[in-house]
Design a protein around this motif. Sequence first.
Motif, mmCIF file in Angstrom:
data_model
loop_
_atom_site.group_PDB
_atom_site.id
_atom_site.type_symbol
_atom_site.label_atom_id
_atom_site.label_comp_id
_atom_site.label_asym_id
_atom_site.label_seq_id
_atom_site.Cartn_x
_atom_site.Cartn_y
_atom_site.Cartn_z
ATOM 1 N N ARG A 27 0.822 -1.237 0.587
ATOM 2 C CA ARG A 27 -0.423 0.283 -0.034
ATOM 3 C C ARG A 27 1.051 1.252 -0.224
ATOM 4 N N LYS A 75 1.974 1.918 -3.289
ATOM 5 C CA LYS A 75 1.576 2.235 -4.079
ATOM 6 C C LYS A 75 0.589 4.076 -3.801
ATOM 7 N N GLN A 76 1.022 3.960 -2.461
ATOM 8 C CA GLN A 76 0.442 5.397 -2.350
ATOM 9 C C GLN A 76 1.981 6.363 -2.845
#
Lengths: 301, 208
Positions: free
Chosen positions: A3, A6-7
């Motif tokens: 995550r 991705k961020q």
Amino acid sequence: MQREEKQLEASLDALLSQVADLKNSLGSFIYKLENEYDRLTWPSVLDSFALLSGQLNTLNKVLKHEKTPLFRNQVIIPLVLSPDRDEDLMRQTEGRVPVFSHEVVPDHLRTKPDPEVEEQEKQLTTDAARIGADAAQKQIQSLNKMCSNLLEKINKEERESESGGLRPNKQTFNPADTNALVAAVAFGKGLSNWRPSGSSGPSQPGQPGAGTVLAGASGLQQVQMAGAPSQQQPMLSGVQMAQAGQPGKMPSGIKTNIKSASMHPYQRLEEASVASDSFISPAPGYLYSPTSGPHGRLNNS
Amino acid sequence: MEAPPVTMMPVTGGTINMMEYLLQGSVLDHSLESLIHRLRGLCDNMEPETFVDHEMVFLLKGQQASPFVLRARRSLDRTGAPWHLRYLGQPEMGDKNRHALVRNCVDIATSENLTDFLMEMGFRMDHEFVARGHLFRKGIMKIVVYKVFRILVPGNTENTEALSLSYLVELSVVAPAGQDVVSDDMRNFAEQLKPLVHLEKIDPKRLM
């Protein structure tokens, strides 16, 4: 982990697009300044600045966005340095960085400012700390006050110059004039030529006006006498009567004088000029008398 | 001597009682041109008409307190035009929704010996003035923009001086009694002349 990665990627993309926009607008502004400087107007320069400032603002917002991971925690380490041209790099940087070499890397991957700049900054911070919190606060307040004063002055100046410019245009009519004109047309205020200053007899009708009258009974008589021979100006005598007739404008003293004289103007005039025994005792107040009308008048004139 | 309010009287006679609906305002001399241009655009297409009129107001002092007023008007620049005699009643107050000043109006054209006739009848001239200005029409509405000149020597219309630095603007309609929708049309037209001129109903009694 995923995550966060991705961020990171997402935020990097956003940042990239923002920076690209900023670069474009800067480029166009420079172009404008260099090529169109003779045609450039201040508002257009302001527009460009406004655009830049807007874009910087959005950049800041993107950086402060909660979904953006702290870039501070990321480290970029060059892995390979080569003096050869790198096509990929060229493509990505739009031809600006052809070679990923020792000269390029320190500039592009720099995180700290120059040593001199660093020195200056350290100096400033020590100075600031030395002053003390209270003094610093006072200085801040005085600065704010001065800024707001200046702003106020500028705004006032702008407003006044605007209204000054508009006022001659805005004043297309004068309400006082409107009232004066309407009064003149409705009941002759200011029109009669015996009112010296042109407005309102109600004040002192006893004062002799320019050229006439109505100072008192004797004055009245006199002018009526004078009016007799000049019968070709029936207006004059009519004018006196009419002035007497102005409703509500005459104090009672004068009114009695007028009343006594208001029998019949022709009657008076006849008495004055020719001893005539043909007449009338008309009903009081009426100006019209059937008997001593036209013929008598014509004789007298 | 004033006739009772017309709307109270039944229409029994042969003539229809005509009412004059009136809105007045003024415009300063330097803004006259822009007003004229705007009026030329808004009003019916016709040659701009100017006029010079000499108006005399006659009073008949009766036993009652208020005299009877007649207005005689003649043209100074149009030879051969008949004289015009007009009676205007008291403005009918009361209806706040009516946007214009309404008063009874009787108009008639007369021959040139009007003043003599009136003097014989016992009228006396109260005041006179010269009006010089422009005339526009839009349908039944008449818009007059004129300057009022004071006559310095009675009877001499050459020697005049302007009363003020403004032109008086009057929007008037003469219509049969009871047609109050006319005042709405007048108000809409007056809106189009803002902010150059503010046409409103001005009660002359307030200005006495």
